[in-house]
Design an enzyme around this catalytic site. Structure first.
Site, short mmCIF file in Angstrom:
data_model
loop_
_atom_site.label_atom_id
_atom_site.label_comp_id
_atom_site.label_asym_id
_atom_site.label_seq_id
_atom_site.Cartn_x
_atom_site.Cartn_y
_atom_site.Cartn_z
N SER A 98 0.79 -1.05 -0.09
CA SER A 98 -0.07 -0.09 0.09
C SER A 98 0.89 1.20 0.01
O SER A 98 1.55 1.59 -1.10
CB SER A 98 -0.99 -0.10 1.14
OG SER A 98 -1.81 1.01 1.03
N HIS A 99 0.74 2.02 0.99
CA HIS A 99 1.61 3.34 1.14
C HIS A 99 2.86 3.41 1.52
O HIS A 99 3.19 4.21 1.96
CB HIS A 99 0.46 4.18 1.92
CG HIS A 99 0.06 3.46 3.09
ND1 HIS A 99 -0.81 2.68 3.34
CD2 HIS A 99 0.52 3.74 4.50
CE1 HIS A 99 -1.01 2.16 4.59
NE2 HIS A 99 -0.02 2.79 5.29
N LYS A 146 -1.61 -10.36 -0.63
CA LYS A 146 -3.08 -10.82 0.11
C LYS A 146 -3.86 -11.80 -0.59
O LYS A 146 -3.73 -11.28 -2.02
CB LYS A 146 -3.62 -9.44 0.75
CG LYS A 146 -4.18 -8.45 -0.15
CD LYS A 146 -4.98 -7.35 0.52
CE LYS A 146 -5.55 -6.33 -0.58
NZ LYS A 146 -6.51 -5.67 0.02
N ASP A 156 -2.29 6.68 -3.45
CA ASP A 156 -1.06 5.92 -2.71
C ASP A 156 -0.50 4.91 -3.65
O ASP A 156 -0.75 4.83 -4.82
CB ASP A 156 -1.42 5.62 -1.52
CG ASP A 156 -2.48 4.04 -1.65
OD1 ASP A 156 -3.20 4.11 -2.48
OD2 ASP A 156 -2.29 3.33 -0.61
N ASP A 164 -0.59 1.68 -4.08
CA ASP A 164 -1.44 0.67 -4.80
C ASP A 164 -2.90 1.21 -5.08
O ASP A 164 -3.62 0.79 -5.72
CB ASP A 164 -1.86 -0.65 -4.00
CG ASP A 164 -2.52 -0.23 -2.73
OD1 ASP A 164 -2.48 0.83 -2.30
OD2 ASP A 164 -3.37 -1.20 -2.19
N ASP A 215 -5.52 3.03 -3.72
CA ASP A 215 -6.72 2.86 -3.23
C ASP A 215 -6.86 3.88 -2.18
O ASP A 215 -8.32 4.21 -1.78
CB ASP A 215 -7.06 1.45 -2.39
CG ASP A 215 -5.87 1.14 -1.24
OD1 ASP A 215 -4.98 1.88 -1.44
OD2 ASP A 215 -6.14 0.22 -0.71
N ARG A 216 -6.04 4.68 -2.09
CA ARG A 216 -6.18 5.79 -0.88
C ARG A 216 -6.38 7.17 -1.76
O ARG A 216 -5.93 7.18 -2.78
CB ARG A 216 -5.29 6.05 -0.06
CG ARG A 216 -5.13 4.84 1.08
CD ARG A 216 -3.79 5.21 1.89
NE ARG A 216 -4.09 4.22 3.03
CZ ARG A 216 -3.37 4.51 4.39
NH1 ARG A 216 -2.81 5.64 4.71
NH2 ARG A 216 -3.72 3.43 5.24
N SER A 255 -8.48 7.52 7.26
CA SER A 255 -7.13 7.27 6.74
C SER A 255 -7.04 7.43 5.19
O SER A 255 -6.39 6.50 4.60
CB SER A 255 -6.50 5.82 7.35
OG SER A 255 -7.45 4.82 6.67
N LYS A 285 -11.24 0.19 -1.16
CA LYS A 285 -11.40 1.63 -1.48
C LYS A 285 -10.76 1.74 -2.78
O LYS A 285 -10.02 1.22 -3.30
CB LYS A 285 -10.62 2.26 -0.14
CG LYS A 285 -9.17 1.88 -0.06
CD LYS A 285 -8.70 2.43 1.45
CE LYS A 285 -7.61 1.89 1.79
NZ LYS A 285 -7.64 1.20 3.08
C1 G1P Z 1 -4.02 1.66 8.41
C2 G1P Z 1 -5.54 2.88 8.54
C3 G1P Z 1 -6.76 2.03 8.12
C4 G1P Z 1 -6.74 1.31 6.92
C5 G1P Z 1 -5.44 0.48 6.91
C6 G1P Z 1 -5.02 -0.09 5.42
O1 G1P Z 1 -4.43 0.83 9.39
O2 G1P Z 1 -5.53 3.27 9.74
O3 G1P Z 1 -7.93 2.78 8.22
O4 G1P Z 1 -7.64 0.28 6.68
O5 G1P Z 1 -4.37 1.24 7.16
O6 G1P Z 1 -5.13 0.66 4.41
P1 G1P Z 1 -3.68 0.85 10.84
O7 G1P Z 1 -2.24 0.85 10.44
O8 G1P Z 1 -4.17 2.06 11.57
O9 G1P Z 1 -3.90 -0.38 11.42
ZN ZN Z 2 -3.10 1.50 -0.30
#
Ligand code: G1P
Ligand code: ZN
Length: 543
Positions: free
Chosen positions: A113-114, A126, A277, A279, A281-282, A365, A376
């Site tokens: 992800s990010h 995943k 981000d 991948d 999705d954000r 987030s 997302k």
């Molecule tokens: C974080 C974000 C959460 C999101 C997740 C995956 O998780 O807070 O909302 O679903 O990344 O992108 P956290 O690190 O808080 O567990």
């Molecule tokens: Zn992501």
């Protein structure tokens, strides 16, 4: 073609978090590490012989290697077809879209992800089920259990498969179908939004800036924003996906998307700014000299949804994660639709959507989405905003002010303390958990505690219970402080403090969230003994 059975040793640390298994690349590079987890997936999901799988990732370092390993293992494990994005690329929302569109058995998504990428960065994997969403907890628990006891995995002994040209090739008895990673997703977006209206807005000189952060959404943005909607080429920045995201941290927030933030707060700023981000999705949404919090964005999308063709008949319901501000609750109340409060993580929304209970959902987030897929979706949020802007023809800030004037403002901020030693972070949490029951009825300045709990959620779809999802301290005026530990970090622990104050009279108060929340920030310090226990004077990241 020879299938080889390789003897492996089980690993103890392959517990998938809310977003799959995320580790340092160097961890994944251990002998048999990736293979062990992939075999654990295949042994847990009970795919029928000949099933079809979708495969792709965000293009970060190790993506191409992992794609080859997974293809050869899928062939040795009886899959009939794997649809792989060209170059091994699929944004997370695009993967979800392809799984649903072609009704495949599921898919494997490669991404952290990010989190930063590159040889020193993170990697992740995943499994998503046939609904296009992250596997249920039952499945991820089964994968974890398997990963700890595996003694062998199966892989085809062949050279690498070509994944850079569209078309089919054969791997043992399995077909590898290389697909255009952008086409299906683009078609879906076109079916949801009023593209002619957005095109007209841009043609009238409305200026936008989209920052792909050298991550997966670059090619998607070029196709949709530039080619289909006519945004000039200089409306897009950092569009070339790089294995290490250009050394950056591909997280669209005010801290990490600073280049875009500087442009949007500079002289001659465009009318609308957005970023996504690693991948895809954000999303982060900005106006000229203006930041829209993700919680406000969700509320605003819900309030204006009927301007979008796909949602013109209204919403079945909305959902937000517990730490997300209650701004959308107020919209739901006005629209007389249900609003669900779920634990953090996207998979809880999926069940509500599969049951037809909600149409829109989001997290604080920078994650927003709808039932068009089961992840997302960053570009979807950008297009939703552009569709609203095309309909209203007002500056972003004005649209938000008008929203606050109608619904009030849920002033909101999240303070993250990253990289804490695990025992320190757990110490803070157990201190809070041990004390919150004594807080009810206590007053701190103008705030009086109404109730506190450790959030627990019973899924209406399958009655499964998720307990201990974060401590909520709720005040009599609706203001809240929430404490929880991150489930996605790969280095030490991250403590998140979520602060929210309700303001019914925005016109007469400061717009500066940190100022407006100063008293709650103090209370949070006092209740948690954060400074004393962590030695940190300031959070690492404030959003
Ligand atoms: C974080 C974000 C959460 C999101 C997740 C995956 O998780 O807070 O909302 O679903 O990344 O992108 P956290 O690190 O808080 O567990
Ligand atoms: Zn992501």
């Amino acid at each position: 073609m020879p299938t080889r059975t390789v003897i492996t040793q089980p690993f103890a640390d392959q517990k998938p978090g809310t977003s799959g298994l995320r580790k340092k690349v160097t961890v994944f590079q251990q002998q048999h590490y990736l293979e062990n987890f992939v075999q654990a997936i295949f042994d847990s999901i009970a795919a029928p012989q000949g099933a079809t799988l979708v495969l792709g990732g965000d293009g970060r370092f190790y993506n191409r290697h992992a794609i080859q390993v997974i293809l050869k293992m899928a062939a040795a494990n009886g899959f009939g077809r794997v649809m792989v994005g060209r170059g091994g690329i699929l944004s997370t929302p695009a993967a979800s879209c392809v799984i649903r569109k072609y009704k495949t058995f599921g898919g494997i998504i490669l991404s952290a992800s990010h989190n930063p990428g590159g040889p020193e960065g993170d990697f992740g994997i995943k499994f998503n089920s046939s609904n296009g969403g992250p596997a249920t907890e039952t499945v991820t628990e089964a994968i974890f259990a398997k990963s700890k006891s595996l003694s062998q995995y199966r892989i085809l002994e062949v050279g690498d498969v070509q994944i850079d040209a569209i078309g089919n090739s054969v791997l043992g008895e399995m077909t590898v179908e290389v697909i255009d990673p952008v086409a299906d997703y683009t078609e879906l977006m076109k079916s949801l939004f009023d593209f002619p209206a957005i095109k007209a807005l841009l043609a009238d000189g409305f200026r936008i800036k989209f920052d792909a952060m050298h991550a997966v959404n670059g090619p998607y943005a070029v196709e949709i924003l530039q080619r289909m909607l006519g945004a000039p080429a200089d409306s897009l920045m950092n569009i070339i996906p790089l294995e290490d995201f250009g050394g950056g941290h591909p997280d669209p927030n005010l801290t990490y998307a600073h280049d875009l933030v500087e442009i949007m707060y500079g002289d001659n700023a465009p009318d609308f700014g957005a970023a996504s981000d690693g991948d895809g999705d954000r999303n982060m949404i900005l106006g000229k000299h203006f930041f829209v919090t993700p919680s406000d964005s969700l509320a605003l999308l819900a309030a204006n949804a009927t301007v979008v063709p796909a949602y013109k008949k209204g919403l079945a319901g909305v959902a937000r994660s517990m730490p997300t501000s209650a701004a959308v609750d107020r919209v739901a109340q006005a629209l007389k639709i249900p609003c669900y409060e779920t634990p953090t993580g996207w998979k809880f929304f999926g069940n509500l959507m599969d049951a037809g209970k909600v149409t829109l959902c989001g997290e604080e987030s920078f994650g927003t989405g709808s039932d068009h897929i089961r992840e997302k979706d960053g570009l979807w949020a950008v297009l939703f905003w552009l569709n609203i802007l095309a309909a209203q023809r007002m500056p972003v800030a004005k649209i938000v002010y008008a929203h606050w004037a109608r619904f009030g403002r849920n002033v909101y901020s999240r303070h993250d303390y990253e990289g804490l030693p695990n025992e320190v972070a757990e110490g803070v949490m157990s201190h809070i958990q041990g004390n919150f029951s004594k807080l009810s009825g206590l007053s701190f300045g103008k705030y009086t505690v109404k109730y506190c709990d450790d959030f627990s959620y019973t899924d209406p779809a399958d009655a499964s219970v998720s307990a201990k999802q974060g401590v909520r301290i709720i005040f009599t005026d609706g203001s809240r402080i929430v404490f929880r530990l991150s489930g996605t970090g790969t280095e030490g622990a991250t403590l998140r403090v979520y602060l929210e104050a309700y303001d019914a009279d925005v016109a007469n108060h400061t717009l500066d969230a940190q100022l407006a929340l100063a008293e709650l920030i103090q209370i949070a310090q006092q209740i948690s003994e954060l400074k004393k226990r962590t030695g940190r004077e300031q959070p690492t990241v404030i959003t």
